[in-house]
Design a protein around this motif. Structure first.
Motif, mmCIF file in Angstrom:
data_model
loop_
_atom_site.group_PDB
_atom_site.id
_atom_site.type_symbol
_atom_site.label_atom_id
_atom_site.label_comp_id
_atom_site.label_asym_id
_atom_site.label_seq_id
_atom_site.Cartn_x
_atom_site.Cartn_y
_atom_site.Cartn_z
ATOM 1 N N SER A 1 -5.743 7.563 -61.031
ATOM 2 C CA SER A 1 -4.298 7.540 -61.286
ATOM 3 C C SER A 1 -4.030 8.144 -62.657
ATOM 4 O O SER A 1 -4.763 7.912 -63.598
ATOM 5 N N GLN A 2 -2.996 8.970 -62.717
ATOM 6 C CA GLN A 2 -2.668 9.624 -63.980
ATOM 7 C C GLN A 2 -1.245 9.289 -64.373
ATOM 8 O O GLN A 2 -0.334 9.395 -63.565
ATOM 9 N N LYS B 1 1.457 10.507 -66.843
ATOM 10 C CA LYS B 1 1.710 11.611 -67.786
ATOM 11 C C LYS B 1 2.839 11.303 -68.752
ATOM 12 O O LYS B 1 2.956 11.895 -69.801
ATOM 13 N N ASP C 1 -10.865 1.850 -62.094
ATOM 14 C CA ASP C 1 -9.678 2.060 -62.919
ATOM 15 C C ASP C 1 -9.430 0.867 -63.848
ATOM 16 O O ASP C 1 -9.166 1.031 -65.036
ATOM 17 N N LYS D 1 -9.928 1.401 -67.950
ATOM 18 C CA LYS D 1 -8.757 1.290 -68.838
ATOM 19 C C LYS D 1 -8.870 0.079 -69.761
ATOM 20 O O LYS D 1 -8.532 0.150 -70.933
#
Ligand code: KG4
Ligand code: ZN
Length: 379
Positions: A211-212, A214, A294, A298
């Protein structure tokens, strides 16, 4: 200082729970009545139904917690209740009940944030094991059906404070487990069954792009300071699973599985395995691997950036076997001690509410008479 026995009450979602905890360090009783059976036919929690079920369960659940603890309404020192976040109608059942008891018996009442409760579940059990020396700074990942939050926690005397340095922009991690399980005809709740089935699939079979994020969170107006943020996003992976299902024409077999499993009252792992082909097991294992990857990546990046000395991982999803293993392995590599609650205290319970209330009890920080449920309460 004499011992303080606090009766905790929790009704924020689909568990009616009551517990007695001694001085924030010993679980004396812990009763959790799960409504899963009532909600299962709908594939998720139905708020109206949750309130009604809480109303039915609250009195017997509290009575059992007191009886198991060898306590009475008169003998406890204080009550603690979840104020939020959660379902407003569900929260109100616990709050109204706690207020009435506190008023009639003239006992102090402490309002507790559910998310703070999940953090104190870890502290409670560590004190129970006689580990009283938590090193600060402390980072806590609260990961459940409704939340995916990172908090830096600090303690000054009896006062705890928390700073949010990350949250999910869309779905919570547990919500992703539940939605993907529903999508694949595996029933509700999804986390525990995906956890078990993943061990039978190949976690490298399906690749999900990471997952990005931005952009800065537009909703996060108050938090536009210079410090880095570590936000999460899990709605994309749910869509990716849906697309995989469509591309590989899995709909008919999913429907057949859904129908077969509904017929079984309490399907065990064998029943699930019987109705899952290799492709489904691989998809489930790959999905879990992506979420775990993920969360761990993170959280450890946040731990490094904030140079923390201790890591907590708590909330329903912290019960996940692969998540625990990965955190233990990767945090150890970085020399970072990581703590989890036992599985019964990972998911919603009232012992964590009574434990979080103890520092407030000591500080005389009691709820105002007119306090009410706050469905979107922040920590
Ligand atoms: O903390 P909790 O009981 O309630 C909330 O505050 O949301 O968390 C429930 C969530 C559900 O989404 C459930 O699917 C997930 O935790 N969960 C798990 C596991 N056990 C429960 N997720 C992954 N693996 C598990 N073993
Ligand atoms: Zn929870």
């Amino acid at each position: 200082m004499a011992d303080a026995y606090i009766l905790g009450i929790e009704s924020s979602c689909d568990e009616t729970a009551a517990a007695v905890v001694r001085s924030g360090e010993q679980v004396v009783s812990n009763i959790v009545f799960s409504q899963i059976a009532a909600h299962r036919p709908y594939g998720g929690v139905v708020p109206e139904l949750a309130s009604r079920e809480h109303l039915k369960a609250i009195v017997p659940v509290v009575r059992k917690a007191l009886a198991d603890a060898g306590q009475t309404y008169q003998s406890i020192d204080a009550l603690a209740v979840t104020q939020g976040p959660g379902l407003a109608g569900a929260l109100l059942v616990g709050i109204s009940y706690a207020k009435a008891v506190a008023f009639v018996l003239d006992k102090p009442l402490i309002a507790v944030n559910h998310l703070e409760g999940h953090i104190h579940a870890v502290l409670l059990e560590e004190r129970q094991k006689n580990n009283r020396e938590m090193k600060f700074p402390l980072l806590a990942l609260v990961v459940s059906g409704g939340h995916t939050h990172l908090y830096l926690a600090e303690q000054r005397g009896n006062a705890w404070s928390y700073k949010n340095i990350g949250h999910t922009r869309d779905d919570a991690a547990g919500e992703a487990f539940d939605k993907v399980a529903k999508l694949l005809g595996l029933g509700y709740p999804g986390g525990p069954i995906i956890d078990k089935l993943s061990a039978h699939g190949d976690p490298t079979a399906v690749r999900f792009p990471p997952s990005q994020l931005k952009h800065r969170d537009r909703k996060d107006k108050g938090n536009s300071g210079p410090e880095p943020r570590f936000d999460f996003s899990y709605s994309g992976i749910k869509t990716a699973v849906l697309r995989y299902v469509e591309v590989h024409n899995m709909q008919a077999s999913i429907e057949a599985r859904r129908k077969a499993l509904v017929e079984i009252e309490k399907p065990g792992l064998e029943a699930y395995l019987l109705h899952c082909d290799k492709k489904t097991l691989n998809l489930v294992a790959s999905f879990q691997r992506a979420i775990v990857e993920d969360l761990v990546t993170k959280t450890l990046a946040a731990a490094r950036a904030c140079d923390v000395a201790t890591l907590f991982v708590t909330g329903g999803v912290a019960a996940n076997h692969e998540l625990r293993q990965r955190f233990e392995q990767d945090a150890a590599r970085e020399g970072l001690p990581v703590y989890f609650p036992s599985r019964p205290l990972s998911t919603d319970n009232a012992a964590m509410i009574a434990a979080a209330a103890y520092p407030r009890f000591m500080a005389g920080d009691f709820a105002a008479e007119d306090f009410s449920a706050d469905a979107a309460l922040k920590l």
